[in-house]
Design a protein around this motif. Sequence first.
Motif, PDB file in Angstrom:
ATOM      1  N   UNK A   6       0.826  -1.204   0.000  1.00 34.74           N
ATOM      2  CA  UNK A   6       0.000   0.000   0.000  1.00 34.74           C
ATOM      3  C   UNK A   6       0.866   1.262   0.000  1.00 34.74           C
ATOM      4  N   UNK A   7       1.901   1.279   0.787  1.00 30.69           N
ATOM      5  CA  UNK A   7       2.792   2.440   0.849  1.00 30.69           C
ATOM      6  C   UNK A   7       3.484   2.663  -0.490  1.00 30.69           C
ATOM      7  N   UNK A   8       3.988   1.587  -1.085  1.00 30.14           N
ATOM      8  CA  UNK A   8       4.639   1.706  -2.393  1.00 30.14           C
ATOM      9  C   UNK A   8       3.628   2.164  -3.446  1.00 30.14           C
ATOM     10  N   UNK A   9       2.414   1.652  -3.369  1.00 31.96           N
ATOM     11  CA  UNK A   9       1.360   2.061  -4.305  1.00 31.96           C
ATOM     12  C   UNK A   9       1.039   3.539  -4.163  1.00 31.96           C
ATOM     13  N   UNK A  10       1.024   4.031  -2.927  1.00 26.17           N
ATOM     14  CA  UNK A  10       0.818   5.456  -2.693  1.00 26.17           C
ATOM     15  C   UNK A  10       1.938   6.292  -3.283  1.00 26.17           C
ATOM     16  N   UNK A  11       3.165   5.773  -3.228  1.00 27.18           N
ATOM     17  CA  UNK A  11       4.294   6.473  -3.828  1.00 27.18           C
ATOM     18  C   UNK A  11       4.123   6.538  -5.350  1.00 27.18           C
ATOM     19  N   UNK A  12       3.651   5.453  -5.926  1.00 30.48           N
ATOM     20  CA  UNK A  12       3.412   5.450  -7.370  1.00 30.48           C
ATOM     21  C   UNK A  12       2.250   6.363  -7.745  1.00 30.48           C
ATOM     22  N   UNK A  13       1.328   6.587  -6.820  1.00 34.92           N
ATOM     23  CA  UNK A  13       0.271   7.554  -7.093  1.00 34.92           C
ATOM     24  C   UNK A  13       0.881   8.939  -7.296  1.00 34.92           C
ATOM     25  N   UNK A  14       1.862   9.279  -6.473  1.00 35.48           N
ATOM     26  CA  UNK A  14       2.533  10.573  -6.633  1.00 35.48           C
ATOM     27  C   UNK A  14       3.271  10.642  -7.967  1.00 35.48           C
ATOM     28  N   UNK A  15       3.840   9.508  -8.395  1.00 34.48           N
ATOM     29  CA  UNK A  15       4.541   9.480  -9.679  1.00 34.48           C
ATOM     30  C   UNK A  15       3.567   9.737 -10.820  1.00 34.48           C
ATOM     31  N   UNK A  16       2.427   9.015 -10.808  1.00 35.58           N
ATOM     32  CA  UNK A  16       1.504   9.212 -11.938  1.00 35.58           C
ATOM     33  C   UNK A  16       0.863  10.592 -11.911  1.00 35.58           C
ATOM     34  N   UNK A  17       0.588  11.121 -10.733  1.00 40.54           N
ATOM     35  CA  UNK A  17      -0.003  12.456 -10.661  1.00 40.54           C
ATOM     36  C   UNK A  17       0.971  13.511 -11.195  1.00 40.54           C
ATOM     37  N   UNK A  20       1.297  13.064 -14.957  1.00 42.76           N
ATOM     38  CA  UNK A  20       0.103  13.577 -15.626  1.00 42.76           C
ATOM     39  C   UNK A  20       0.195  15.089 -15.793  1.00 42.76           C
ATOM     40  N   UNK A  21       0.656  15.758 -14.757  1.00 39.38           N
ATOM     41  CA  UNK A  21       0.819  17.204 -14.837  1.00 39.38           C
ATOM     42  C   UNK A  21       1.853  17.628 -15.871  1.00 39.38           C
ATOM     43  N   UNK A  22       2.884  16.818 -16.044  1.00 39.63           N
ATOM     44  CA  UNK A  22       3.947  17.131 -16.994  1.00 39.63           C
ATOM     45  C   UNK A  22       3.620  16.670 -18.417  1.00 39.63           C
ATOM     46  N   UNK A  31       6.199  11.606 -20.510  1.00 40.62           N
ATOM     47  CA  UNK A  31       5.375  11.779 -19.309  1.00 40.62           C
ATOM     48  C   UNK A  31       4.080  10.964 -19.366  1.00 40.62           C
ATOM     49  N   UNK A  32       3.507  10.814 -20.563  1.00 38.86           N
ATOM     50  CA  UNK A  32       2.286  10.020 -20.708  1.00 38.86           C
ATOM     51  C   UNK A  32       2.568   8.538 -20.467  1.00 38.86           C
ATOM     52  N   UNK A  76       9.264  21.364  -3.907  1.00 36.40           N
ATOM     53  CA  UNK A  76      10.723  21.315  -4.039  1.00 36.40           C
ATOM     54  C   UNK A  76      11.168  21.550  -5.481  1.00 36.40           C
ATOM     55  N   UNK A  77      10.506  20.889  -6.441  1.00 43.00           N
ATOM     56  CA  UNK A  77      10.986  20.904  -7.824  1.00 43.00           C
ATOM     57  C   UNK A  77      10.071  21.619  -8.821  1.00 43.00           C
ATOM     58  N   UNK A  78       8.797  21.784  -8.477  1.00 45.49           N
ATOM     59  CA  UNK A  78       7.859  22.261  -9.475  1.00 45.49           C
ATOM     60  C   UNK A  78       7.466  23.708  -9.390  1.00 45.49           C
ATOM     61  N   UNK A  79       8.072  24.447  -8.501  1.00 46.31           N
ATOM     62  CA  UNK A  79       7.761  25.856  -8.415  1.00 46.31           C
ATOM     63  C   UNK A  79       6.507  26.182  -7.632  1.00 46.31           C
ATOM     64  N   UNK A  80       5.900  25.199  -6.975  1.00 50.96           N
ATOM     65  CA  UNK A  80       4.739  25.493  -6.129  1.00 50.96           C
ATOM     66  C   UNK A  80       5.243  26.153  -4.850  1.00 50.96           C
TER      67      UNK A  80
END
Length: 110
Positions: A6-17, A20-22, A31-32, A76-80
């Motif tokens: 579950x924790x690793x899956x949550x990390x991959x959620x951040x990757x896909x999100x 998707x933005x990029x 990115x797609x 950290x990296x995206x300027x937010x």
Amino acid sequence: MAWIVLIVSGMFEAVWATALGKSDGLTRLWPTVIFAAALVVSMGGLGWAMRDIPTGTAYAVWVGIGATLTVVYAMIFGGEPASIVKILLILGLIGCIIGLKLVDGQTAGS
């Protein structure tokens, strides 16, 4: 093992999100591709973890991990822009995720 998945899956959620933005509306190839691959891994892991973890708890933890990492990465990296309030809210979210793990398996009134 379900919690680790579950924790690793949550990390991959951040990757896909983030991917998707990029992807510029799914118009940029790599990115797609990263988005699609991370989405499959993330959802597959969530589904697998839900065999042993209650649905509400698993989903809330998965979303919380993904949201936390996505926001931190963007700050950290995206300027937010980062602020003390945002950081405190993220820490509160992390506390809630840990709390859900701690109460998993307990029955109401125990």
